[in-house]
Design a protein around this motif. Structure first.
Motif, PDB file in Angstrom:
ATOM      1  N   PRO A 156     -37.042   7.290  17.791  1.00 10.71           N
ATOM      2  CA  PRO A 156     -36.918   7.568  19.228  1.00 10.71           C
ATOM      3  C   PRO A 156     -35.469   7.671  19.689  1.00 10.71           C
ATOM      4  O   PRO A 156     -35.163   8.421  20.618  1.00 10.71           O
ATOM      5  CB  PRO A 156     -37.640   6.376  19.878  1.00 10.71           C
ATOM      6  CG  PRO A 156     -37.645   5.305  18.834  1.00 10.71           C
ATOM      7  CD  PRO A 156     -37.713   6.012  17.532  1.00 10.71           C
ATOM      8  N   GLN A 157     -34.588   6.916  19.026  1.00  7.40           N
ATOM      9  CA  GLN A 157     -33.183   6.983  19.413  1.00  7.40           C
ATOM     10  C   GLN A 157     -32.596   8.368  19.124  1.00  7.40           C
ATOM     11  O   GLN A 157     -31.777   8.880  19.895  1.00  7.40           O
ATOM     12  CB  GLN A 157     -32.385   5.906  18.679  1.00  7.40           C
ATOM     13  CG  GLN A 157     -30.991   5.681  19.212  1.00  7.40           C
ATOM     14  CD  GLN A 157     -30.997   4.996  20.573  1.00  7.40           C
ATOM     15  OE1 GLN A 157     -32.034   4.824  21.194  1.00  7.40           O
ATOM     16  NE2 GLN A 157     -29.820   4.604  21.040  1.00  7.40           N
ATOM     17  N   GLY A 174     -35.226  21.720  27.460  1.00  7.95           N
ATOM     18  CA  GLY A 174     -35.130  21.150  26.123  1.00  7.95           C
ATOM     19  C   GLY A 174     -34.879  19.659  26.148  1.00  7.95           C
ATOM     20  O   GLY A 174     -35.397  18.909  25.309  1.00  7.95           O
ATOM     21  N   ALA A 175     -34.086  19.203  27.128  1.00  5.06           N
ATOM     22  CA  ALA A 175     -33.827  17.771  27.268  1.00  5.06           C
ATOM     23  C   ALA A 175     -35.114  17.022  27.584  1.00  5.06           C
ATOM     24  O   ALA A 175     -35.401  15.970  26.989  1.00  5.06           O
ATOM     25  CB  ALA A 175     -32.793  17.543  28.370  1.00  5.06           C
ATOM     26  N   ALA A 176     -35.894  17.563  28.516  1.00  8.80           N
ATOM     27  CA  ALA A 176     -37.153  16.910  28.868  1.00  8.80           C
ATOM     28  C   ALA A 176     -38.105  16.865  27.676  1.00  8.80           C
ATOM     29  O   ALA A 176     -38.780  15.860  27.435  1.00  8.80           O
ATOM     30  CB  ALA A 176     -37.799  17.643  30.044  1.00  8.80           C
ATOM     31  N   GLU A 177     -38.154  17.953  26.905  1.00  8.75           N
ATOM     32  CA  GLU A 177     -39.019  17.993  25.722  1.00  8.75           C
ATOM     33  C   GLU A 177     -38.618  16.912  24.720  1.00  8.75           C
ATOM     34  O   GLU A 177     -39.472  16.202  24.176  1.00  8.75           O
ATOM     35  CB  GLU A 177     -38.927  19.373  25.087  1.00  8.75           C
ATOM     36  CG  GLU A 177     -39.755  19.517  23.817  1.00  8.75           C
ATOM     37  CD  GLU A 177     -39.500  20.834  23.100  1.00  8.75           C
ATOM     38  OE1 GLU A 177     -40.223  21.127  22.121  1.00  8.75           O
ATOM     39  OE2 GLU A 177     -38.574  21.564  23.498  1.00  8.75           O
ATOM     40  N   ALA A 178     -37.331  16.767  24.459  1.00  4.99           N
ATOM     41  CA  ALA A 178     -36.867  15.765  23.497  1.00  4.99           C
ATOM     42  C   ALA A 178     -37.152  14.349  24.001  1.00  4.99           C
ATOM     43  O   ALA A 178     -37.582  13.482  23.225  1.00  4.99           O
ATOM     44  CB  ALA A 178     -35.376  15.943  23.247  1.00  4.99           C
ATOM     45  N   SER A 181     -40.656  13.286  23.549  1.00  2.86           N
ATOM     46  CA  SER A 181     -40.886  12.819  22.172  1.00  2.86           C
ATOM     47  C   SER A 181     -40.417  11.385  22.008  1.00  2.86           C
ATOM     48  O   SER A 181     -41.060  10.578  21.317  1.00  2.86           O
ATOM     49  CB  SER A 181     -40.149  13.732  21.184  1.00  2.86           C
ATOM     50  OG  SER A 181     -40.649  15.050  21.233  1.00  2.86           O
ATOM     51  N   ALA A 182     -39.316  11.042  22.654  1.00  2.00           N
ATOM     52  CA  ALA A 182     -38.782   9.681  22.554  1.00  2.00           C
ATOM     53  C   ALA A 182     -39.738   8.670  23.164  1.00  2.00           C
ATOM     54  O   ALA A 182     -40.011   7.621  22.565  1.00  2.00           O
ATOM     55  CB  ALA A 182     -37.418   9.613  23.240  1.00  2.00           C
ATOM     56  N   VAL A 183     -40.273   8.960  24.357  1.00  2.62           N
ATOM     57  CA  VAL A 183     -41.157   7.978  25.004  1.00  2.62           C
ATOM     58  C   VAL A 183     -42.499   7.891  24.288  1.00  2.62           C
ATOM     59  O   VAL A 183     -43.155   6.833  24.338  1.00  2.62           O
ATOM     60  CB  VAL A 183     -41.355   8.292  26.505  1.00  2.62           C
ATOM     61  CG1 VAL A 183     -40.045   8.197  27.250  1.00  2.62           C
ATOM     62  CG2 VAL A 183     -41.994   9.657  26.716  1.00  2.62           C
ATOM     63  N   ARG A 184     -42.918   8.970  23.618  1.00  4.52           N
ATOM     64  CA  ARG A 184     -44.152   8.872  22.836  1.00  4.52           C
ATOM     65  C   ARG A 184     -43.980   7.901  21.672  1.00  4.52           C
ATOM     66  O   ARG A 184     -44.909   7.173  21.312  1.00  4.52           O
ATOM     67  CB  ARG A 184     -44.557  10.259  22.312  1.00  4.52           C
ATOM     68  CG  ARG A 184     -45.307  11.111  23.313  1.00  4.52           C
ATOM     69  CD  ARG A 184     -46.013  12.277  22.639  1.00  4.52           C
ATOM     70  NE  ARG A 184     -45.081  13.191  22.010  1.00  4.52           N
ATOM     71  CZ  ARG A 184     -44.554  14.251  22.612  1.00  4.52           C
ATOM     72  NH1 ARG A 184     -44.859  14.513  23.870  1.00  4.52           N
ATOM     73  NH2 ARG A 184     -43.723  15.045  21.969  1.00  4.52           N
ATOM     74  N   LEU A 192     -35.669   5.100  28.324  1.00  5.71           N
ATOM     75  CA  LEU A 192     -36.181   6.409  27.934  1.00  5.71           C
ATOM     76  C   LEU A 192     -36.964   7.057  29.073  1.00  5.71           C
ATOM     77  O   LEU A 192     -36.838   8.262  29.333  1.00  5.71           O
ATOM     78  CB  LEU A 192     -37.060   6.279  26.690  1.00  5.71           C
ATOM     79  CG  LEU A 192     -36.373   5.783  25.414  1.00  5.71           C
ATOM     80  CD1 LEU A 192     -37.373   5.722  24.267  1.00  5.71           C
ATOM     81  CD2 LEU A 192     -35.195   6.675  25.050  1.00  5.71           C
ATOM     82  N   TRP A 193     -37.771   6.260  29.767  1.00  3.68           N
ATOM     83  CA  TRP A 193     -38.516   6.794  30.914  1.00  3.68           C
ATOM     84  C   TRP A 193     -37.562   7.236  32.021  1.00  3.68           C
ATOM     85  O   TRP A 193     -37.767   8.272  32.653  1.00  3.68           O
ATOM     86  CB  TRP A 193     -39.504   5.750  31.441  1.00  3.68           C
ATOM     87  CG  TRP A 193     -40.701   5.559  30.565  1.00  3.68           C
ATOM     88  CD1 TRP A 193     -40.946   4.529  29.704  1.00  3.68           C
ATOM     89  CD2 TRP A 193     -41.820   6.447  30.462  1.00  3.68           C
ATOM     90  NE1 TRP A 193     -42.146   4.721  29.066  1.00  3.68           N
ATOM     91  CE2 TRP A 193     -42.711   5.883  29.521  1.00  3.68           C
ATOM     92  CE3 TRP A 193     -42.155   7.647  31.067  1.00  3.68           C
ATOM     93  CZ2 TRP A 193     -43.915   6.489  29.180  1.00  3.68           C
ATOM     94  CZ3 TRP A 193     -43.362   8.261  30.738  1.00  3.68           C
ATOM     95  CH2 TRP A 193     -44.227   7.684  29.797  1.00  3.68           C
ATOM     96  N   LEU A 194     -36.508   6.466  32.249  1.00  8.83           N
ATOM     97  CA  LEU A 194     -35.522   6.834  33.263  1.00  8.83           C
ATOM     98  C   LEU A 194     -34.861   8.167  32.916  1.00  8.83           C
ATOM     99  O   LEU A 194     -34.748   9.067  33.768  1.00  8.83           O
ATOM    100  CB  LEU A 194     -34.467   5.729  33.386  1.00  8.83           C
ATOM    101  CG  LEU A 194     -33.252   6.064  34.256  1.00  8.83           C
ATOM    102  CD1 LEU A 194     -33.670   6.293  35.697  1.00  8.83           C
ATOM    103  CD2 LEU A 194     -32.211   4.954  34.162  1.00  8.83           C
TER     104      LEU A 194
END
Length: 368
Positions: A156-157, A174-178, A181-184, A192-194
């Protein structure tokens, strides 16, 4: 180089050939060649005169037929008139078709760099990994991280760093997509949510949509009172007409804001109290950036440090790189990572006292 020039010449010929062929065909029709339609209409006039002379047409019918045939002859003559101009245009096209490749070659010789070899993407990527991360552009950092996706897809990092780098490069989607993936991978991390919410706000041109609001609420649930999350929640409440609730959230986070950011939020609170509306989009964006403090900047530094660490895993025989990495972890307060990097570097360069001295110096916190 000879191969390049031969290929360039062949391409020029292939491009110009259809133009030259068409122009050459058109040039065969000269301005003195008579249009066959004109001859037909002249024969019709002659036939009308012959019929009238033989008494087979009355005077009135002959006059009407002659007038109609004459009109058709004039119309055909007008249509055939541009033939000469058409030939001139074709000749001009022929000249341009011949001259264009020659002018292109001459311009390339003086303006281009035919002697400079191409640099494939992999070579550029390797040079970026070897460079100081602080000297790289955001899109270069994105490319470096993208090259590691297959290896670190479950980290996730990694997705966080990629999302922040994409945001820095201006790729909000693209930032939102990545960051999704991190919060999943690690849904219990408020940061990460922020950052996902911030990317969604950026993607929607500073509008706080429902997805962004949900991300900020989840960040606030995991870390109650988180200033940046509550700032955006308060802003959405005010936008929805719940001004009192939005101002209450802003006042609650004001004592926990960085000192440099408080005046901006205080001004926003005063503006909403006076007008009942949010400040303009430009002022709001500036306040949001201040509310976030140095968070994004710190994240970008962290992304660059992780890129350096990844490069050293691939090419570990770089003593200066290890010194930079140890110093970076020291400045960031990443004690565990610093100690691990220091131990690995000391073992690798145990026979080089000058490197060991640099490592020990980099591991020492700055004196205040």
């Amino acid at each position: 180089m000879i191969t390049f020039w031969i290929a360039a010449a062949l391409l020029s010929v292939l491009v110009a050939l259809p133009i030259l062929a068409g122009a050459a065909r058109g040039a065969k029709v000269g301005p003195t060649d008579e249009d066959p339609t004109l001859a037909l209409h002249r024969r019709q006039l002659a036939e009308i005169d012959d019929l009238a002379a033989r008494g087979l047409l009355s005077e009135d019918d002959g006059r009407i037929a002659r007038a109609e045939a004459g009109r058709r002859l004039l119309a055909a003559a007008d249509a055939a008139a541009p033939v000469e101009n058409s030939v001139k245009v074709r000749r001009l096209a022929l000249a341009v078709g011949v001259a264009a490749p020659l002018l292109a070659v001459i311009a390339y010789i003086f303006v281009g760099s035919p002697s400079v070899p191409d640099q494939p993407f992999n070579a550029r990527l390797k040079s970026w990994f070897a460079a100081d991360p602080a000297t790289l552009q955001p899109d270069q950092i994105v490319a470096m991280l993208e090259s590691r996706k297959a290896e670190q897809k479950n980290d996730p990092q990694f997705w966080r760093f990629l999302g922040l780098a994409r945001a820095r490069a201006g790729d909000a989607a693209g930032a939102a997509e990545a960051l999704r993936s991190a919060v999943r991978l690690e849904p219990q991390r408020a940061d990460l949510w922020l950052q996902l919410g911030q990317a969604l706000v950026m993607e929607s041109n500073d509008a706080i949509g429902n997805d962004a609001l949900s991300a900020f609420r989840e960040a606030d649930r995991l870390d109650p009172g988180l200033p940046a999350a509550n700032y955006f929640i308060g802003r959405r409440l005010i936008t929805d007409g719940q001004t009192a609730d939005g101002l209450a959230r802003w006042r609650a986070i004001l004592p926990n804001m960085p000192e440099a950011a408080r005046p901006a939020l205080e001004q926003e609170i005063a503006t909403v109290q006076a007008t009942g509306r949010l400040p303009g989009a430009v002022d709001a964006a500036a306040a949001q950036a201040q509310a976030q403090g140095a968070q994004v900047g710190g994240a970008q530094i962290a992304a660059m440090v992780e890129s350096l660490a990844a490069r050293l895993k691939q090419s570990p025989d770089d003593p200066e790189g290890w010194v930079r990495l140890v110093r970076a972890y020291t400045v960031m307060g990443e004690t565990a990572k610093r100690d691990a990097a220091l131990a690995e570097a000391r073992a690798r360069f145990k026979d080089r006292p000058e490197v060991l001295q640099g490592l020990d110096s980099a591991a020492q916190p700055a004196q205040r």
